[in-house]
Design a protein around this motif. Sequence first.
Motif, PDB file in Angstrom:
ATOM      1  N   ARG A  62       0.343  -1.070  -0.396  1.00  0.00           N
ATOM      2  CA  ARG A  62      -0.229   0.263   0.275  1.00  0.00           C
ATOM      3  C   ARG A  62       0.808   1.243   0.064  1.00  0.00           C
ATOM      4  O   ARG A  62       0.643   2.063  -0.994  1.00  0.00           O
ATOM      5  N   LEU A  63       1.876   1.224   0.892  1.00  0.00           N
ATOM      6  CA  LEU A  63       2.511   2.460   0.706  1.00  0.00           C
ATOM      7  C   LEU A  63       3.625   2.699  -0.422  1.00  0.00           C
ATOM      8  O   LEU A  63       3.549   3.959  -1.229  1.00  0.00           O
ATOM      9  N   GLU A  64       4.047   1.727  -0.969  1.00  0.00           N
ATOM     10  CA  GLU A  64       4.274   2.049  -2.325  1.00  0.00           C
ATOM     11  C   GLU A  64       3.896   1.348  -3.418  1.00  0.00           C
ATOM     12  O   GLU A  64       3.970   2.591  -4.556  1.00  0.00           O
ATOM     13  N   ASP A  65       2.773   1.139  -2.830  1.00  0.00           N
ATOM     14  CA  ASP A  65       1.525   1.927  -4.599  1.00  0.00           C
ATOM     15  C   ASP A  65       0.954   3.308  -4.100  1.00  0.00           C
ATOM     16  O   ASP A  65       0.414   4.576  -4.852  1.00  0.00           O
ATOM     17  N   GLU A  66       1.289   4.066  -2.484  1.00  0.00           N
ATOM     18  CA  GLU A  66       0.958   5.357  -2.321  1.00  0.00           C
ATOM     19  C   GLU A  66       2.157   6.181  -2.269  1.00  0.00           C
ATOM     20  O   GLU A  66       1.702   7.851  -2.008  1.00  0.00           O
ATOM     21  N   THR A  67       3.087   6.004  -3.412  1.00  0.00           N
ATOM     22  CA  THR A  67       4.606   6.908  -3.165  1.00  0.00           C
ATOM     23  C   THR A  67       4.946   6.998  -5.011  1.00  0.00           C
ATOM     24  O   THR A  67       4.937   6.245  -5.720  1.00  0.00           O
ATOM     25  N   VAL A  68       5.040   8.089  -4.785  1.00  0.00           N
ATOM     26  CA  VAL A  68       5.988   8.217  -6.190  1.00  0.00           C
ATOM     27  C   VAL A  68       7.990   8.353  -6.247  1.00  0.00           C
ATOM     28  O   VAL A  68       7.628   9.072  -5.373  1.00  0.00           O
ATOM     29  N   LEU A  69       8.394   8.455  -7.342  1.00  0.00           N
ATOM     30  CA  LEU A  69       9.608   8.444  -6.686  1.00  0.00           C
ATOM     31  C   LEU A  69       9.714   9.915  -7.904  1.00  0.00           C
ATOM     32  O   LEU A  69       9.545   9.976  -8.804  1.00  0.00           O
ATOM     33  N   ALA A  70      10.371  10.745  -7.035  1.00  0.00           N
ATOM     34  CA  ALA A  70      10.360  11.672  -7.718  1.00  0.00           C
ATOM     35  C   ALA A  70      11.791  12.419  -8.127  1.00  0.00           C
ATOM     36  O   ALA A  70      12.155  13.250  -8.910  1.00  0.00           O
ATOM     37  N   VAL A  81       7.421  10.693  -2.856  1.00  0.00           N
ATOM     38  CA  VAL A  81       6.646  11.005  -2.486  1.00  0.00           C
ATOM     39  C   VAL A  81       5.412  11.001  -1.969  1.00  0.00           C
ATOM     40  O   VAL A  81       5.320   9.728  -2.729  1.00  0.00           O
ATOM     41  N   TYR A  82       4.037  11.217  -0.718  1.00  0.00           N
ATOM     42  CA  TYR A  82       3.408  10.278  -0.320  1.00  0.00           C
ATOM     43  C   TYR A  82       2.428  10.934  -1.456  1.00  0.00           C
ATOM     44  O   TYR A  82       2.648  12.146  -1.444  1.00  0.00           O
ATOM     45  N   ILE A  83       1.004  10.691  -2.036  1.00  0.00           N
ATOM     46  CA  ILE A  83       0.431  10.789  -2.909  1.00  0.00           C
ATOM     47  C   ILE A  83      -1.271  10.713  -3.011  1.00  0.00           C
ATOM     48  O   ILE A  83      -0.994   9.312  -2.458  1.00  0.00           O
ATOM     49  N   GLU A  84      -1.311  11.194  -2.672  1.00  0.00           N
ATOM     50  CA  GLU A  84      -3.350  10.863  -2.883  1.00  0.00           C
ATOM     51  C   GLU A  84      -3.392  10.187  -4.535  1.00  0.00           C
ATOM     52  O   GLU A  84      -3.579  11.083  -5.972  1.00  0.00           O
ATOM     53  N   PRO A  85      -3.935   8.644  -4.666  1.00  0.00           N
ATOM     54  CA  PRO A  85      -3.683   8.203  -5.720  1.00  0.00           C
ATOM     55  C   PRO A  85      -4.624   8.452  -6.801  1.00  0.00           C
ATOM     56  O   PRO A  85      -3.999   8.520  -7.742  1.00  0.00           O
ATOM     57  N   ALA A  86      -5.957   8.902  -6.010  1.00  0.00           N
ATOM     58  CA  ALA A  86      -6.709   9.359  -7.434  1.00  0.00           C
ATOM     59  C   ALA A  86      -6.311  10.985  -7.918  1.00  0.00           C
ATOM     60  O   ALA A  86      -6.324  10.863  -9.318  1.00  0.00           O
ATOM     61  N   SER A  87      -5.588  12.351  -7.320  1.00  0.00           N
ATOM     62  CA  SER A  87      -4.827  13.289  -7.954  1.00  0.00           C
ATOM     63  C   SER A  87      -4.048  13.313  -8.054  1.00  0.00           C
ATOM     64  O   SER A  87      -3.543  14.159  -9.177  1.00  0.00           O
TER      65      SER A  87
END
Length: 147
Positions: A52-60, A113-119
């Motif tokens: 879940r954490l890896e799905d909700e983060t992006v490598l910036a 960076v922790y993101i909101e997956p939908a947006s």
Amino acid sequence: MGEAEATVTFRVDYADIDAQGRVYYGNYVRYFDRARFAFWSACGLSLDEIRRLEDETVLAEVETRYHAPAGFYEELQAAARLTAAGRSSLHFAYRVTRPSDGTLLAEGRGVLVYIEPASGRSRPLPASLRDRLPSVPAPPAPPSRRA
């Protein structure tokens, strides 16, 4: 978690090498990922929480510096160290070594960076995650964009 670093040891797969018989440079970022997954595990996260954490983060950001080659079936060790945590960012330092002789093969850094997956917009790291992270400083302020 007391330590801000975790390591994982593995052997180089045949699919990881290039025509010169060396680990293809892009695979070192995959090795950084392996070390980060070990870091999450050392923080006490379950497999579902890591996913879940890896799905909700992006490598910036990712940066790699190469020092020495590695070849097929060599034993390597990858390490991930959390160096800073911001409002929504996690900053890591990575290194890949050859344990048999201590040679540093590659080192790098990355920012998740922790993101909101939908947006896709950044959002604050949840308290449930922060509570499981080692104590690290906030990242330095970004440079001014004024010319």
